[in-house]
Enzyme design. Structure first.
Site, PDB file in Angstrom:
ATOM      1  N   ASP A 349       1.001  -1.205   0.034  1.00  0.00           N
ATOM      2  CA  ASP A 349       0.134   0.185  -0.031  1.00  0.00           C
ATOM      3  C   ASP A 349       0.960   1.360   0.021  1.00  0.00           C
ATOM      4  O   ASP A 349       2.060   1.142   0.289  1.00  0.00           O
ATOM      5  CB  ASP A 349      -0.838  -0.178   1.331  1.00  0.00           C
ATOM      6  CG  ASP A 349      -1.655   1.027   1.469  1.00  0.00           C
ATOM      7  OD1 ASP A 349      -2.427   1.787   0.252  1.00  0.00           O
ATOM      8  OD2 ASP A 349      -1.930   1.778   2.492  1.00  0.00           O
ATOM      9  N   GLU A 445      -1.948  21.626  -0.171  1.00  0.00           N
ATOM     10  CA  GLU A 445      -2.408  22.742  -0.085  1.00  0.00           C
ATOM     11  C   GLU A 445      -2.180  23.157   1.438  1.00  0.00           C
ATOM     12  O   GLU A 445      -2.013  24.398   1.667  1.00  0.00           O
ATOM     13  CB  GLU A 445      -3.905  22.760  -0.255  1.00  0.00           C
ATOM     14  CG  GLU A 445      -4.208  23.075  -1.920  1.00  0.00           C
ATOM     15  CD  GLU A 445      -5.530  23.643  -2.254  1.00  0.00           C
ATOM     16  OE1 GLU A 445      -6.502  23.411  -1.456  1.00  0.00           O
ATOM     17  OE2 GLU A 445      -5.602  24.292  -3.182  1.00  0.00           O
ATOM     18  N   PHE A 486      -9.204  23.382  -9.946  1.00  0.00           N
ATOM     19  CA  PHE A 486      -7.948  22.433 -10.469  1.00  0.00           C
ATOM     20  C   PHE A 486      -9.087  21.219 -11.045  1.00  0.00           C
ATOM     21  O   PHE A 486      -9.821  21.126 -10.543  1.00  0.00           O
ATOM     22  CB  PHE A 486      -7.115  22.135  -9.240  1.00  0.00           C
ATOM     23  CG  PHE A 486      -6.686  20.689  -9.695  1.00  0.00           C
ATOM     24  CD1 PHE A 486      -5.077  20.746 -10.151  1.00  0.00           C
ATOM     25  CD2 PHE A 486      -7.076  19.554  -9.068  1.00  0.00           C
ATOM     26  CE1 PHE A 486      -4.580  19.586 -10.407  1.00  0.00           C
ATOM     27  CE2 PHE A 486      -6.218  18.318  -9.488  1.00  0.00           C
ATOM     28  CZ  PHE A 486      -5.104  18.527 -10.048  1.00  0.00           C
ATOM     29  N   ASP A 625      -5.002   5.892  -5.124  1.00  0.00           N
ATOM     30  CA  ASP A 625      -4.708   7.124  -5.483  1.00  0.00           C
ATOM     31  C   ASP A 625      -4.610   7.211  -7.134  1.00  0.00           C
ATOM     32  O   ASP A 625      -4.568   6.152  -7.589  1.00  0.00           O
ATOM     33  CB  ASP A 625      -3.415   7.473  -4.727  1.00  0.00           C
ATOM     34  CG  ASP A 625      -3.537   8.033  -3.724  1.00  0.00           C
ATOM     35  OD1 ASP A 625      -4.485   8.471  -3.381  1.00  0.00           O
ATOM     36  OD2 ASP A 625      -2.560   8.301  -2.842  1.00  0.00           O
ATOM     37  N   ARG A 695      -5.659   3.730  -8.535  1.00  0.00           N
ATOM     38  CA  ARG A 695      -6.918   3.660  -8.691  1.00  0.00           C
ATOM     39  C   ARG A 695      -7.497   2.000  -8.839  1.00  0.00           C
ATOM     40  O   ARG A 695      -8.637   1.912  -9.317  1.00  0.00           O
ATOM     41  CB  ARG A 695      -7.504   4.212 -10.113  1.00  0.00           C
ATOM     42  CG  ARG A 695      -7.481   5.721 -10.162  1.00  0.00           C
ATOM     43  CD  ARG A 695      -8.373   6.350  -8.998  1.00  0.00           C
ATOM     44  NE  ARG A 695      -8.485   7.889  -9.113  1.00  0.00           N
ATOM     45  CZ  ARG A 695      -8.939   8.420  -8.236  1.00  0.00           C
ATOM     46  NH1 ARG A 695      -9.054   8.058  -6.974  1.00  0.00           N
ATOM     47  NH2 ARG A 695      -8.773   9.866  -8.336  1.00  0.00           N
ATOM     48  N   LYS A 701      -6.850  -5.019  -5.468  1.00  0.00           N
ATOM     49  CA  LYS A 701      -5.527  -5.262  -4.868  1.00  0.00           C
ATOM     50  C   LYS A 701      -5.546  -7.003  -4.698  1.00  0.00           C
ATOM     51  O   LYS A 701      -4.343  -7.257  -5.278  1.00  0.00           O
ATOM     52  CB  LYS A 701      -5.599  -4.594  -3.630  1.00  0.00           C
ATOM     53  CG  LYS A 701      -5.372  -3.129  -3.511  1.00  0.00           C
ATOM     54  CD  LYS A 701      -5.256  -2.441  -2.247  1.00  0.00           C
ATOM     55  CE  LYS A 701      -4.962  -0.872  -2.119  1.00  0.00           C
ATOM     56  NZ  LYS A 701      -4.661  -0.677  -0.910  1.00  0.00           N
ATOM     57  N   ASP A 721      -1.600  -0.914   6.097  1.00  0.00           N
ATOM     58  CA  ASP A 721      -1.922  -0.433   7.126  1.00  0.00           C
ATOM     59  C   ASP A 721      -3.425  -0.210   7.514  1.00  0.00           C
ATOM     60  O   ASP A 721      -3.801   0.207   8.525  1.00  0.00           O
ATOM     61  CB  ASP A 721      -1.092   1.080   7.782  1.00  0.00           C
ATOM     62  CG  ASP A 721      -1.691   1.853   6.710  1.00  0.00           C
ATOM     63  OD1 ASP A 721      -1.905   1.983   5.594  1.00  0.00           O
ATOM     64  OD2 ASP A 721      -1.345   3.092   7.513  1.00  0.00           O
ATOM     65  N   ASN A 724      -8.730  -1.144   4.107  1.00  0.00           N
ATOM     66  CA  ASN A 724      -8.570  -1.250   2.403  1.00  0.00           C
ATOM     67  C   ASN A 724      -7.661  -2.153   2.206  1.00  0.00           C
ATOM     68  O   ASN A 724      -7.616  -2.585   0.703  1.00  0.00           O
ATOM     69  CB  ASN A 724      -8.443  -0.129   1.797  1.00  0.00           C
ATOM     70  CG  ASN A 724      -7.272   0.711   2.054  1.00  0.00           C
ATOM     71  OD1 ASN A 724      -6.693   0.810   3.163  1.00  0.00           O
ATOM     72  ND2 ASN A 724      -6.629   1.224   1.093  1.00  0.00           N
ATOM     73  N   ASP A 725      -6.544  -2.706   2.852  1.00  0.00           N
ATOM     74  CA  ASP A 725      -5.463  -3.670   2.576  1.00  0.00           C
ATOM     75  C   ASP A 725      -5.800  -4.823   2.935  1.00  0.00           C
ATOM     76  O   ASP A 725      -5.025  -5.940   2.678  1.00  0.00           O
ATOM     77  CB  ASP A 725      -4.215  -3.025   3.085  1.00  0.00           C
ATOM     78  CG  ASP A 725      -3.938  -1.765   2.745  1.00  0.00           C
ATOM     79  OD1 ASP A 725      -4.125  -1.404   1.500  1.00  0.00           O
ATOM     80  OD2 ASP A 725      -3.485  -0.849   3.642  1.00  0.00           O
TER      81      ASP A 725
END
EC number: 7.6.2.1
Length: 1051
Positions: A349, A445, A486, A625, A695, A701, A721, A724-725
């Site tokens: 991850d 940001e 953006f 991501d 994505r 995964k 960690d 989602n893993d």
């Protein structure tokens, strides 16, 4: 809520396997599912049949009960820890931390929140790895409920929705309330695992709970994991055992047919067996019992003890202890340690595993001058921001010249930080006087606005029409005329503001490659200088952004604003018209400079990845991501470098083109996993040095891991960690959970856990390599000694009519593997090491034998058979030839069965003790004590069992009365034992000497250098920085908050 299930689900998570009532039956059922345990139970039943057994049943029942008891205690202990972990998760409160973070424990329909219009801000890192702020909004009719508990308690709406599923980005349902129906989608739902940020409170209606939540639906099934050594061992051992039994059974049938038929009348049988075929059938089972010492129960006990010992070594390793989190390494599955030394693919991850997800403003370039120094250079003292009461105390900067330029009133420096304080979509909240809290869409940001805040340009507040900034102690309110938001195509954002004196300005920040194309021609010299600075920043692994501004006349702005309004109101191709309008105004800008942000990697990530790559381990990053973010992290940790000039990207519709074998980098969009691309994906990706999958959902995964397992037949490891893993962790051969910021669910599903990614290097290169090395060495020696021990029966079969008569006393057979030869091999399996831990870390090439499975495979197994066969041949025929038709020193005949058995047994104990001394690479006091002690214990028990006293007490069980004293008192017997030992071990000594001299391995070279105290050239290469320039905008994962801000809904 309603769907086609009769009962509602509770919210409990269950990873434990047993309770008090089910433990005994379920555990016994699981234990008998293991081939070895079922085999030994079958063996015990055979030993109860007197027609085929020449050994007593107690030789099997006692060890079997010991194995069952030890395994049951271990399983019960492991499950107690699972119960404890489950209770911690199930009793975890939806707690409020620092008044800004809430953990959600179920899938909720958002009803109301503390924010205007029912908005709430969430982070979904535990679901998809993304850390940018996302917005969810309640239905207007339910947001009016507010925090009124009475009205909320009276809420009687009914939700009809889709059944539980694993799609994180989709939800379909309808709310029926007050005779109306309201459509529901993903924007109205808060999923379990997301974190509520910067929102004081929210109320929701539970839609899915417990295992029905989308997070748990993505977790996958828990799989029983076995090592490749286990699978190979079972196949080879039982295959060999059956073959030997068949050969001896055929021999018995032939002997019975030709010779034995003349002697049947003299045997004490209740009924004479006249069929030689049936006699062979019975003999087959008899030899299965006798030859079972090839695979004794003690083998499985020893393997479990060694694995448990290796697990404790990992748990006790202080170099894998994280003092900041007070977290040691923990082995949660003790049966996989040796597979840690065979890893070929690591699936990692990104967020929270490789990165800390902490952005810091590190350096900048303003008007051609760079600012910012490394903290490590000359022990630089950080800038003192005490002059600014609103400064963020956590922010540190190490170049005092920048603060001096601000205090001296440098116009370009002021404009630089003014841009940072205005050009963003951050929202602020002042909790108390002087306590500003920023709600940021993305960490980069937040870092830029915080930097401007510390340097005296403090973003205070905004409305849909204004932005208020405190500039060097003076409040200035700017009219917000437009936000040019953006997106992934533009890679920049702009704001157009009007200053209090009426001047209209456009401020823009974005990727330098995009911004430089839109600069005024007069910026050529400054652009060249700034570009050099950007290359320098990128070479240090920093994320860069270019900054520019433009002065606008009121007439120009009004003309352009009409174009913008027309684009906003267009029905068709609205986005295209907006993009054209943005392009029109964002040109001929003036360059201000550039920023350099550090996305802090976990400590030691770069060195760990470099070492693992040298060990020929391929590392794949699987992240939710977007591609730019994943590539940026790849460059930061040097998985990607500028030398990788072949970049191969598979998007959702590109197909598979240009499948050249020299590709070095591969980026996978999630949709490439669908359809018919699986085989092509694996084929191309495995050619590459680095693979980054972006994505991807949690189940995708796991799908990637399964594809590699299926097509490459390689040992895989997954590390993460977050929740989602979990699917990935469960799918891989070995799953590792990092106890990070995203909760403990990954740890609960893992086989191993620790606090930081850098510990993976030590886990694999030291503990994993040693575990594999020790287990393989243990198995090779164990099989050698057991073949030497057992195959003596094979040779004896040719002299006893294949009658399954044993060579040894049955007590020797019972005690050989659990007393005489157990502790030395156990010590070797626990403590032996070919090289020390520092060499294991420094010379990553030492790891490759495990990946290639060189230390225990079919070839090694048959070498063990050949070695054992040779030794058994020497053990049987040297004493047989020496005793054949021979008299003792006292003139009495010594070639009897019992004297022969004692001589062979004594020779065997000494030969295997000498052999383990030759095989031991690392001597400890424990090794010496166990080897010498085992020989001493053998003779002590031998003389005790052959004594007159024990014969008087148990005459039927100890028939070898006085034999040891009689046989071992004669020099000729000791000469036979000496000759047998020399003949058995001399080929081994010769082979080892020639191998180390003529064809030394890297291990042999290191051992030789250690003996000579001479360091060997280190194979580690130095890790150099790359100089690829990356935009910090890669961390904005979706379109910005511009539309939300200008709509006023957030105010």
């Amino acid at each position: 809520f309603l769907y086609k299930f009769r009962f509602f689900s509770n919210n409990r998570i269950k990873t434990s396997k047993y309770n008090i009532l089910t433990f005994l039956p379920v555990n016994l059922f699981e234990q008998f599912q293991r081939v070895a345990n079922a085999y030994f139970l079958f063996l015990l039943i055979l030993q109860l049949i007197p027609e085929i057994s020449s050994l007593s049943w107690f030789t099997t029942i006692v060890p079997l009960m010991v194995v069952f008891t030890i395994t049951a205690v271990k399983d019960a202990t492991d499950d107690c820890f699972r119960h404890k972990s489950d209770n911690q998760v199930n009793n975890r409160q939806a707690e409020n931390i620092f008044n800004i973070i809430f953990f959600l424990q179920a899938d909720l329909l958002l009803l109301s929140s503390s924010e205007p219009h029912g908005l709430c801000y969430i982070e979904t890192a535990e679901l998809d790895g993304e850390t940018n702020l996302k917005v969810r909004q309640a239905l207007p009719v339910t947001s009016e409920l507010g925090p009124d508990i009475r009205r909320l308690a009276e809420f009687d709406g009914v939700v009809v929705c889709e059944p539980p599923n694993n799609k994180l980005d989709k939800f379909t349902g309808v709310l029926f309330w007050k005779d109306n129906r309201y459509s529901l989608n993903n924007e109205k739902v808060l999923l379990r695992g997301c974190v509520l940020r910067n929102t004081d409170w929210c109320f929701g209606m539970v839609i899915f709970a417990g295992p029905d939540t989308k997070l748990m639906q993505n977790s996958g099934r828990t799989k029983f994991k076995r090592t490749s050594i286990d699978r190979l061992m079972n196949t080879l051992i039982f295959g060999f055992l059956v073959c030997m039994g068949i050969i001896l059974a055929i021999g018995n049938s032939i002997w019975e047919h030709q010779v034995g038929a003349h002697f049947r009348i003299y045997l004490f049988w209740n009924e004479v067996v006249n069929s030689s075929v049936f006699s062979g059938f019975l003999t087959f089972w008899s030899y299965i019992i006798i030859l079972n010492s090839v695979v004794p129960i003690s083998l499985y006990v020893s393997v479990e003890v060694i694995r448990l010992g290796h697990s404790y070594f990992i748990n006790w390793d202080r170099k894998m202890y994280c003092p900041q989190k007070d977290t040691p390494a923990e082995v949660r599955t003790t049966t996989l340690n040796e597979e840690l030394g065979q890893i070929e693919y690591i699936f990692s991850d990104k967020t929270g595993t490789i990165t800390q997800n902490i952005m810091t403003f590190n350096k900048c370039s303003i008007n051609g001058k760079t600012y910012g120094k490394s903290v490590f250079i000359n022990k630089t003292v950080p800038v003192d921001f005490s002059f600014n009461p609103l400064a963020d105390r956590k922010f540190q900067f190490y170049d005092h010249s920048l603060i001096e330029s601000i205090k001296l009133g440098d116009a370009m420096v002021h404009e630089f930080f003014r841009l940072l304080s205005l050009c963003h979509t951050v929202m602020s909240e002042e909790k108390n006087a002087g306590e500003l809290i920023y709600q940021v869409q993305s960490p980069d940001e937040g870092a830029l606005v915080t930097a401007a805040r510390n340097f005296g340009f403090i973003f205070k507040s905004r409305t849909p029409e204004t932005i208020t900034v405190e500039e060097m102690g003076k409040l200035v309110t700017y009219q917000l005329l437009a936000i040019l938001d953006f997106n992934n195509i533009r890679k920049r954002m702009s704001v157009i503001v009007q200053t209090p004196d009426g001047q209209i300005k456009l401020y823009c920040k974005g990727a330098d490659t995009i911004l430089f194309e839109r600069l005024h021609p007069s910026n050529e010299e400054l652009m060249s200088l700034t570009s050099d600075h950007l290359e320098e920043f990128a070479g240090e692994g920093l994320r860069t952004l270019a900054l520019a501004y433009k002065n606008l006349t009121e007439e120009h702005f009004k003309e352009w604003f009409k174009i913008l309004q027309e684009a906003n109101t267009s029905v068709d191709s609205r986005n295209d018209y907006l993009a054209a309008a943005y392009e029109e105004i964002e040109k001929d800008m003036m360059l201000l400079g550039a920023t350099a942000i550090e996305d802090k990697l976990q400590e030691g990530v770069t060195e760990t990845i470099a070492s693992l790559s040298l060990a020929n381990i391929k590392i794949w990053v699987l992240t939710g991501d977007k591609q730019e973010t994943a590539m940026n992290i790849g460059y930061s940790c040097h998985m990607l470098t500028d030398t990788m000039n072949e970049i191969f990207i598979v998007a959702s519709h590109t197909g598979m083109e240009n499948q050249d074998s020299d590709r070095e980098y591969f980026a996978l969009q999630a949709l490439a996993l669908e359809g018919d691309l699986e085989n092509e994906f694996v084929e191309v990706a495995c050619m590459c040095k680095t693979v980054i999958c972006c994505r991807v959902t949690p189940l995708q995964k796991a799908q990637v891991v399964e594809l590699v397992k299926k097509h490459r037949k390689a040992v895989t490891l997954a590390i993460g960690d977050g929740a989602n893993d979990i699917s990935m962790i469960k799918s891989a051969h070995i799953g590792i959970g990092i106890s990070g910021e995203e909760g403990m669910q990954a740890v609960l599903a893992s086989d191993y856990s620790f606090a930081q990614f850098r510990y993976l290097k030590r886990l694999l290169l030291v503990h994993g390599r040693w575990s594999y090395f020790r287990m393989c060495k243990f198995l090779c020696y164990f099989f050698y000694k057991n073949f030497a021990f057992t195959l003596v029966h094979f040779w004896f079969g040719f002299f006893c009519g294949f009658s399954a008569q044993t060579v040894y006393d049955q007590w020797f057979i019972t005690l050989f593997n659990i007393v005489y030869a157990s502790l030395p091999v156990l010590a070797m399996g626990l403590f032996d090491q070919d090289v020390n831990e520092q060499n294991s870390m420094d010379y990553a090439k030492l790891y490759e034998p495990g990946q290639l499975n060189l230390l225990f495979n079919k070839r090694k197994f048959f070498i063990c058979i050949a070695h054992g066969l040779y030794t058994s041949f020497a053990l049987f025929f040297i004493p047989y030839g020496a005793f054949y038709n021979t008299a003792g020193e006292d003139g009495k005949h010594i070639a009897d069965y019992q004297s022969f058995a004692v001589t062979v047994a004594t020779s065997l104990v000494i030969v295997v003790s000498v052999q383990i001394a030759l095989d031991t690479s690392y001597w400890t006091a424990i090794n010496r004590f166990f080897i010498l002690g085992s020989i001493a214990v053998y003779f002590a028990i031998l003389f005790t069992m052959h004594s007159d006293g024990i014969f008087v007490i148990f005459p039927n069980h100890f028939p070898f009365v006085g034999n040891a004293r009689n046989s071992l008192s004669q020099i000729s017997v000791w000469l036979v034992i000496l000759l047998t030992t020399v003949v058995s071990v001399m080929p081994v000594i010769t082979f080892q000497f020639l191998k180390e001299d003529l064809n030394p391995t890297l291990t042999d070279q290191l051992q030789k250098a250690r003996r000579k105290q001479k360091p060997l050239q280190n194979y580690m290469r130095r890790v150099y920085r790359t100089n690829s320039r990356r935009s910090a905008y890669a961390f904005s994962h979706q379109e910005g908050f511009g539309e939300l801000i200008t709509s006023g809904k957030n105010m």
